[in-house]
Design an enzyme around this catalytic site. Sequence first.
Site, PDB file in Angstrom:
ATOM      1  CD  GLU A 376      -2.746  -1.158  -0.084  1.00  0.00           C
ATOM      2  OE1 GLU A 376      -3.374  -0.046  -0.747  1.00  0.00           O
ATOM      3  OE2 GLU A 376      -3.118  -2.457  -0.412  1.00  0.00           O
ATOM      4  CG  HIS A 505     -10.683  -6.499  -6.086  1.00  0.00           C
ATOM      5  ND1 HIS A 505     -10.543  -7.353  -5.039  1.00  0.00           N
ATOM      6  CD2 HIS A 505      -9.749  -5.479  -6.086  1.00  0.00           C
ATOM      7  CE1 HIS A 505      -9.226  -6.942  -4.498  1.00  0.00           C
ATOM      8  NE2 HIS A 505      -8.941  -5.826  -5.028  1.00  0.00           N
TER       9      HIS A 505
END
Length: 630
Positions: A376, A505
Site C-alpha cells: 500500500e 473487487h
Amino acid sequence: MGACNITVLLLVIMLWLPHGLSMGNSCSASVLEARRFFELENEQLRRRFHEEFLSGYNYNTNVTEANRQAMIEVYARNAELNKRLAQQIKSSDYVQSEDADIRRQAEHLSKLGASALNADDYLALQNAISSMQTNYATATVCSYTNRSDCSLTLEPHIQERLSHSRDPAELAWYWREWHDKSGTPMRQNFAEYVRLTRKASQLNGHRSYADYWVQFYEDPDFERQLDATFKQLLPFYRQLHGYVRFRLRQHYGPDVMPAEGNIPISLLGNMWGQSWNELLDLFTPYPEKPFVDVKAEMEKQGYTVQKLFELGDQFFQSLGMRALPPSFWNLSVLTRPDDRHVVCHASAWDFYQDSDVRIKMCTEVDSHYFYVVHHELGHIQYYLQYEQQPAVYRGAPNPGFHEAVGDVIALSVMSAKHLKAIGLIENGRLDEKSRINQLFKQALSKIVFLPFGYAVDKYRYAVFRNELDESQWNCGFWQMRSEFGGVEPPVFRTEKDFDPPAKYHIDADVEYLRYFAAHIFQFQFHKALCRKAGQYAPNNSRLTLDNCDIFGSKAAGRSLSQFLSKGNSRHWKEVLEEFTGETEMDPAALLEYFEPLYQWLKQENSRLGVPLGWGPTDKIPSDCCGTFST
C-alpha cells in the site's frame, strides 16, 4: 491486494488513467489557447477528484447509509460536469492538435465512462455498486462451534479459522456461510450493474464494458498478450498445483482430497484460493529447515502497527524518495475501529490536494500485513511522485504498474538479506534447502495468484460480452476457476447461488487483470532496480534476484522516482523502456526468480509419481456451458 482508491474507481477510471506532460515546441496561438484551456480544466478536475475521494473515504471508514448517499450525490454532480467537459472537447479540434500532449489530454478527458449515462441511470449504477460494497463490508456469519453467534466478520474472524483450522467440515462451513451471505443476495444488484455498464460502454463507442476496460492498456494486442503470458506460466503452476494436491492428500486422506482432480478451495487457507501460504506447514519442501517465525520475532521485539508503517516509510526514504507527510499519520485509518463498520479491504488514497495521501486498512502485526503495508505504501509513493502532474495525468500509464510498485518493494523487504538487516532473522544468506523453502513460500502467493487473477476478469469479460448467459453466471464462474486453476467449491453450487460478489473487487467495480499484469511487471521492475543497486548479476550465485535488497540504494531510488514521476503522461511502453530497457510485459524475470524451485518441483513430482493436471469440476451442473480455454 489493495488497489488505488479502489472504492471510487468506477468514476475515476473514466478520466484518470493516461498521464504525463510533453509540451512540444509549438507556440502557435491555437496551441497556447489549448494549453490554457487544459490548465484551467485540470484544476477544476483536481477539485472534483478531491471532493469525490473525500466522500468515498468518509463512506469507506464509516459505512452508513447517510455516507453512502452523500458519496453518490457527489459522484452524480461531478458526472454531469465531466460530461459537459467531454462534450466541449469533442466539439473542439483538440484531439487533432499538432501538439502531442494536447492530443493525449483531449483523448483521455473525452472518455466518459459511466458519466455518459443519463442522470437516472447513473444514480442506479452507483446504487447497485455501493449496495454490493455495503453488503460486503457488513456481512457476518455464524460460528461453526456456536451457531447462535452470528457476528463473525471476514477479517479477522473467518480468515483466522481458514488459516488455522484443519477440520474440512469447519472449513467448508465458513466458506459456504461467507458466500451465501456476501455473494448470493447481490445477484440482482450485479445484474443491474452489468446492464448499466453495458449501456455506458455503448454510449462511449465500445462494444462491451470489457472492451472499455481493455482500452486503458493503450494496446489493441494486450488481451492476446495476457493470454499468451498465462500459457507460458501454466506449466510452472501445474507442477505447484500437483505437489500441493499430493501433500493435501497425505494430510487429509483420499476421501477429502483424491489423487487427481480439482482442489476444494476451502482447504487452501484463503477464502478465494488466491494465496495458499497460510498452509505452509502442510507443504514445506524441507520441514527440517523450519521457516523463521517473523511474527513471533515481531511480537518479541514489541512491534506495533505504527512500527510496520514506519519501517515502510524508512525504506522509501533510504532510496532518497519522499517521506510520508504528517497528514498521513493524522488522517489514515490503520486499524479496525471498534465503534463503526469500515471496509477493511486495504486501500491507498490520493486526495489530490496538499500531498494528502492516506491508507485505510485493518492492520495486525504479522508477516502478511508487513507485506501489505509495503504494498500500500507503494501506491502512496506513486501518488507523491506524480502529484506535480496535471490531474488527468495523475495515475499509472498501465493499470498494472500501480499494483506492481508496492510489490517490487516488498520483494526486497521480504528477502533474507533485508530481514537480517532489520533484525528479524539472524542469517541473511540461505543454504540451498532453505532457499527452496523460501521460494516455495513465495510461490504460494505469487504463482498461485496468477490463475485466480486471470479467471476473475476472463469471467467478467464473458459476462460483459454476453458470451455467458445470465442463467449460467454462477456455474460459468466456477467452470472458469476449475479450468484455469484446478480449484472448486467445497460444496455443490447451482444458479440459486451467486458467488462472484463474495470477492471485494467484483463488488467495487475494480478491473482485475491489473493484478495479473502487476505480478509480471513487478519482477521486471525488480530486476531493473537490482541491477541499478548492484545487487544482481546473471549467473552469479551471490547476486541472485531472490535475495536482492535495494534498501539504501540512491541509484535505484533515482531510477524508480523518474519512472513514477511521469505518471500517465506518456505511453506505458515508452516509460517501461526507459526504466527497464523492455517494451512488453514479459514473464522471463519471474521465471528466472523461481527457476530453482521450478526445477526442484519437476524432480520431486517425478520422484513421487505425482499426477499433474485436473479435469472438469463436479461441483456444478454438468450441463453448465462450454470450455473457456484461451
